[in-house]
Design a protein around this motif. Structure first.
Motif, PDB file in Angstrom:
ATOM      1  N   ARG A  16     -14.786 -59.805 -16.735  1.00 38.24           N
ATOM      2  CA  ARG A  16     -13.856 -60.705 -17.611  1.00 38.24           C
ATOM      3  C   ARG A  16     -13.514 -62.034 -17.165  1.00 38.24           C
ATOM      4  NH1 ARG A  16     -11.086 -55.723 -17.932  1.00 38.24           N
ATOM      5  NH2 ARG A  16      -9.772 -56.288 -15.961  1.00 38.24           N
ATOM      6  N   MET A  19     -17.294 -64.258 -18.135  1.00 38.90           N
ATOM      7  CA  MET A  19     -17.978 -63.807 -19.397  1.00 38.90           C
ATOM      8  C   MET A  19     -19.358 -64.709 -19.595  1.00 38.90           C
ATOM      9  SD  MET A  19     -14.799 -62.316 -21.536  1.00 38.90           S
ATOM     10  CE  MET A  19     -15.642 -62.669 -23.082  1.00 38.90           C
ATOM     11  N   THR A  20     -20.323 -64.280 -20.057  1.00 36.28           N
ATOM     12  CA  THR A  20     -21.326 -65.027 -20.602  1.00 36.28           C
ATOM     13  C   THR A  20     -20.737 -65.993 -21.972  1.00 36.28           C
ATOM     14  OG1 THR A  20     -22.086 -63.537 -22.420  1.00 36.28           O
ATOM     15  CG2 THR A  20     -22.910 -63.493 -20.182  1.00 36.28           C
ATOM     16  N   GLU A  23     -20.573 -63.719 -24.978  1.00 34.52           N
ATOM     17  CA  GLU A  23     -19.181 -62.918 -24.988  1.00 34.52           C
ATOM     18  C   GLU A  23     -17.898 -63.676 -25.071  1.00 34.52           C
ATOM     19  OE1 GLU A  23     -20.830 -59.715 -21.295  1.00 34.52           O
ATOM     20  OE2 GLU A  23     -19.847 -61.467 -20.805  1.00 34.52           O
ATOM     21  N   LYS A  24     -17.989 -64.875 -24.509  1.00 31.81           N
ATOM     22  CA  LYS A  24     -16.732 -65.729 -24.851  1.00 31.81           C
ATOM     23  C   LYS A  24     -16.678 -66.002 -26.577  1.00 31.81           C
ATOM     24  CE  LYS A  24     -16.733 -68.182 -20.381  1.00 31.81           C
ATOM     25  NZ  LYS A  24     -17.034 -69.378 -19.940  1.00 31.81           N
ATOM     26  N   TRP A  27     -15.650 -62.670 -28.200  1.00 26.30           N
ATOM     27  CA  TRP A  27     -14.369 -62.441 -27.904  1.00 26.30           C
ATOM     28  C   TRP A  27     -13.446 -63.220 -28.645  1.00 26.30           C
ATOM     29  CZ3 TRP A  27     -11.281 -58.733 -26.763  1.00 26.30           C
ATOM     30  CH2 TRP A  27     -10.139 -59.070 -26.271  1.00 26.30           C
ATOM     31  N   ARG A  42     -12.091 -55.910 -23.579  1.00 26.78           N
ATOM     32  CA  ARG A  42     -13.123 -56.639 -23.203  1.00 26.78           C
ATOM     33  C   ARG A  42     -13.368 -56.141 -21.728  1.00 26.78           C
ATOM     34  NH1 ARG A  42     -11.791 -62.358 -21.000  1.00 26.78           N
ATOM     35  NH2 ARG A  42      -9.533 -61.983 -20.523  1.00 26.78           N
ATOM     36  N   GLN A  43     -14.630 -55.831 -21.472  1.00 23.75           N
ATOM     37  CA  GLN A  43     -15.252 -55.445 -20.051  1.00 23.75           C
ATOM     38  C   GLN A  43     -14.328 -54.019 -19.820  1.00 23.75           C
ATOM     39  OE1 GLN A  43     -17.905 -56.522 -19.499  1.00 23.75           O
ATOM     40  NE2 GLN A  43     -17.736 -58.487 -20.575  1.00 23.75           N
ATOM     41  N   ASP A  52     -19.038 -54.233 -23.006  1.00 30.14           N
ATOM     42  CA  ASP A  52     -18.673 -55.496 -23.151  1.00 30.14           C
ATOM     43  C   ASP A  52     -17.358 -55.313 -23.993  1.00 30.14           C
ATOM     44  OD1 ASP A  52     -20.497 -56.650 -21.800  1.00 30.14           O
ATOM     45  OD2 ASP A  52     -21.821 -56.909 -23.477  1.00 30.14           O
TER      46      ASP A  52
END
Length: 124
Positions: A16, A19-20, A23-24, A27, A42-43, A52
């Motif tokens: 968390r 994050m890539t 992913e950001k 999210w 998340r995660q 994810d």
């Protein structure tokens, strides 16, 4: 409640915090119940995996896949993982990082449509 491996708690916290970019971005569109008022996490540890994104209300897992997922080993690992999650009644939606970064509206639309379908399926 899905099976939770408490040994993955620190690893999920680390993910968390790191994050890539994909992913950001995703999210930013899932958090704060922006899709149909649904809570996403998340995660999230489930079984021996850290997914994810997870939405328990519609039994949905969302994965953002980087290049390592498209190797022979990566594809096989994902197949095994998806099968295990499916046995818990979870649906896995996979998007590659390029899709998320370049077509975020389309990705969110797929998630939205899936959630909408599941909500109405469960209505009496």
């Amino acid at each position: 409640m899905k099976p939770y491996n408490k040994n993955l708690k620190q690893a999920s916290r680390d993910l968390r915090n790191n994050m890539t970019d994909a992913e950001k971005l995703l999210w930013s569109r899932l958090r704060n119940k922006q899709i149909l008022g649904l809570q996403f996490y998340r995660q999230k540890p489930i079984l021996n995996f850290i997914v994810d994104f997870y939405c328990p209300a519609v039994n949905l897992v969302i994965e953002c896949d980087g290049s390592q997922h498209f190797t022979e080993d990566g594809l096989e690992a994902d197949r095994v993982r998806d099968e295990a999650l499916a046995q818990l009644g979870l649906k896995v939606l996979r998007f590659d990082n390029g899709q998320v970064m370049g077509q975020i509206d389309d990705v969110v639309e797929v998630v939205y449509r899936y959630c909408l379908k599941e909500i109405f399926k469960e209505s009496p």
